[in-house]
Design an enzyme around this catalytic site. Structure first.
Site, PDB file in Angstrom:
ATOM      1  N   ARG A  62      59.136 -40.399  40.576  1.00 18.84           N
ATOM      2  CA  ARG A  62      59.372 -41.651  39.858  1.00 18.84           C
ATOM      3  C   ARG A  62      58.947 -42.856  40.704  1.00 18.84           C
ATOM      4  NH1 ARG A  62      64.656 -44.419  38.412  1.00 18.84           N
ATOM      5  NH2 ARG A  62      64.179 -45.633  36.538  1.00 18.84           N
ATOM      6  N   HIS A  66      56.367 -45.809  39.451  1.00 13.90           N
ATOM      7  CA  HIS A  66      56.772 -47.215  39.438  1.00 13.90           C
ATOM      8  C   HIS A  66      55.890 -48.051  40.362  1.00 13.90           C
ATOM      9  CE1 HIS A  66      60.906 -47.429  37.379  1.00 13.90           C
ATOM     10  NE2 HIS A  66      60.347 -46.280  37.037  1.00 13.90           N
ATOM     11  N   ASN A  94      63.892 -51.396  38.770  1.00 16.08           N
ATOM     12  CA  ASN A  94      63.715 -50.506  39.921  1.00 16.08           C
ATOM     13  C   ASN A  94      65.017 -50.186  40.651  1.00 16.08           C
ATOM     14  OD1 ASN A  94      60.941 -50.044  39.739  1.00 16.08           O
ATOM     15  ND2 ASN A  94      60.429 -51.881  40.910  1.00 16.08           N
ATOM     16  N   HIS A 195      59.537 -36.110  32.891  1.00 17.41           N
ATOM     17  CA  HIS A 195      60.936 -36.116  32.467  1.00 17.41           C
ATOM     18  C   HIS A 195      61.500 -34.707  32.303  1.00 17.41           C
ATOM     19  CE1 HIS A 195      60.900 -40.500  30.716  1.00 17.41           C
ATOM     20  NE2 HIS A 195      60.860 -40.453  32.038  1.00 17.41           N
TER      21      HIS A 195
END
Length: 327
Positions: A62, A66, A94, A195
Site C-alpha cells: 500500500r 500511495h 495517508n 485488496h
C-alpha cells in the site's frame, strides 16, 4: 482548427516523450557496478520482517501505491513533516498507512548502506524492490524490478488531495484517476486485487452496511450474509481503530480469490464491487477469477507500469541518506 490540431499533437508528443525519458532510464541491474547484491539484501530484510509480522506485506504494498500515485515513485511519502511543512504522510488519506511498510524500507536502506556503502541506492528503488518481495513471500508472482529512480525533493500534504482513489469510487472515477498515470482499465482491475491482502477499518465500510440510503439500508450489491457478518464485526459506533480483513477467505495469501469474492458480492468497498457490477469490467473479473496465471501476468504488467509513474532520474532527485528526511 488545423493549426490547433498541430499544436496539440506537438504538446502531446512532448508529454509522452517526457514520461518515456524518465521510465526509459530505469533498467534491471541498475546497481550492477555499485551494489551488485542489492536485491538479495532487500529480500533478506523483507523475509525477516515478514517472519515478525504479516502486516509487513499489505503495509509495504500500500505504501508503494500511495507513493507512486501522488508525486510519482520517488519515496516522497516517507518524508516526515518538519518545521512549517506538513508532508504527504500526514495527509488524512495517508494516516492509515501501517508503520511496518515504512520500517521495512528504513531497515532495508540501512542494510544496503552497510554492505554497499552510504548513498548508493535510493529509497524509491528500495521501496519498489521490497514491494515485489512482499508479493512473493505472500504467494504472489515474482517479477523483475526496473531500477534507477531518484528520491524526490518535495513532499507536501496538499499534493495528496484528490490523487488517491476513494472506496466510494465508481468505474468512471477509477478509470479516470488511473488513466492520468498511463494505466488502463485492465491495469486498474489488476492493481485493485492488492485488496486480496491486508485489512481496512470499520469506518470505511460502515456507510455500506448501515447508511447506504435514507432508509439506512444495506448496499444491495453486498451479499446479505456477508453484510450481516460485517455488521457483527463492525457494530454501530464501533471503535474506529477496529480493523477487518479485506478478503474474508484468504486474507494472508496473494491470490485471485479477490475476483471470486466479487462474483459473490463480497467486495469490501464500493470501488471493489463495482468491478463486477459494471459490465465494462465484469468480464475481466470473471476471466481472472477462473485463471490465476492470467491474473498474475496482468498484475506483473500493471506493477511494472505503476513503477514507472512520475519517476525522477539524474538531477531531478537525489539519493537520501535518511529515507524519512531530505538531505
Amino acid at each position: 482548427m488545423g493549426k490547433f490540431n498541430g499544436y496539440c499533437i506537438v504538446i502531446c508528443m512532448i508529454l509522452v516523450l517526457n514520461f518515456d525519458l524518465g521510465s526509459a532510464q530505469l533498467r534491471q541491474n541498475f546497481y550492477g557496478s555499485t551494489c551488485r547484491n542489492v536485491e538479495q539484501i532487500v529480500r533478506g530484510v523483507v523475509n525477516t520482517k515478514f517472519q515478525q509480522t504479516f502486516v509487513t506485506v499489505p503495509a509495504t504494498l500500500r505504501l508503494f501505491f500511495h507513493d507512486c500515485f501522488v508525486n510519482g515513485c520517488d519515496a516522497s511519502v516517507m518524508i516526515a513533516s518538519s518545521g512549517g511543512n506538513t508532508a504527504e504522510k500526514d495527509h488524512a488519506d495517508n494516516l492509515s498507512l501501517a508503520g511496518d511498510g515504512f520500517d521495512t524500507v528504513i531497515k532495508a536502506k540501512k542494510a544496503v548502506d552497510a554492505q554497499c556503502g552510504a548513498n548508493k541506492v535510493s529509497c524509491a528503488d528500495i521501496l519498489a524492490m521490497a514491494t515485489r518481495d512482499v508479493v512473493v513471500v505472500s504467494g504472489g508472482p515474482n517479477y523483475p524490478v526496473e531500477l534507477g529512480r531518484r528520491d524526490g525533493l518535495v513532499s507536501t500534504a496538499s499534493s495528496v488531495e484528490g490523487n488517491l482513489p476513494k472506496p466510494t469510487f465508481n468505474l468512471n472515477q477509477l478509470n479516470s484517476m488511473f488513466a492520468k498515470h498511463g494505466l488502463s482499465q485492465a491495469d486498474m482491475v489488476a492493481l485493485s486485487a492488492a485488496h486480496t491482502l491486508g485489512f481496512s477499518h470499520c469506518t470505511k465500510v460502515a456507510p455500506r452496511i448501515y447508511n447506504f440510503s435514507p432508509q439506512n439500508a444495506v448496499d444491495p450489491s453486498l451479499d446479505r450474509k456477508y453484510a450481516t457478518e460485517l455488521q457483527g464485526m463492525c457494530p454501530r459506533n464501533v471503535d474506529p481503530r477496529v480493523a477487518i480483513n479485506m478478503d474474508p477467505v484468504t486474507p494472508r495469501k496473494f491470490d485471485n480469490q479477490y475476483f471470486k469474492n466479487l462474483q459473490q458480492g463480497k467486495g469490501l468497498f464500493t470501488s471493489d464491487q463495482v468491478l463486477f457490477s459494471d459490465g465494462r469490467s465484469k468480464s475481466t473479473v470473471n476471466t481472472w477469477a477462473a485463471n490465476s496465471t492470467a491474473f498474475n501476468q496482468a498484475f506483473i504488467t500493471a506493477m511494472t507500469k505503476l513503477g514507472r509513474v512520475g519517476v525522477k532520474t539524474g538531477s531531478q532527485g537525489n539519493i537520501r541518506r535518511d529515507c524519512g528526511a531530505f538531505n
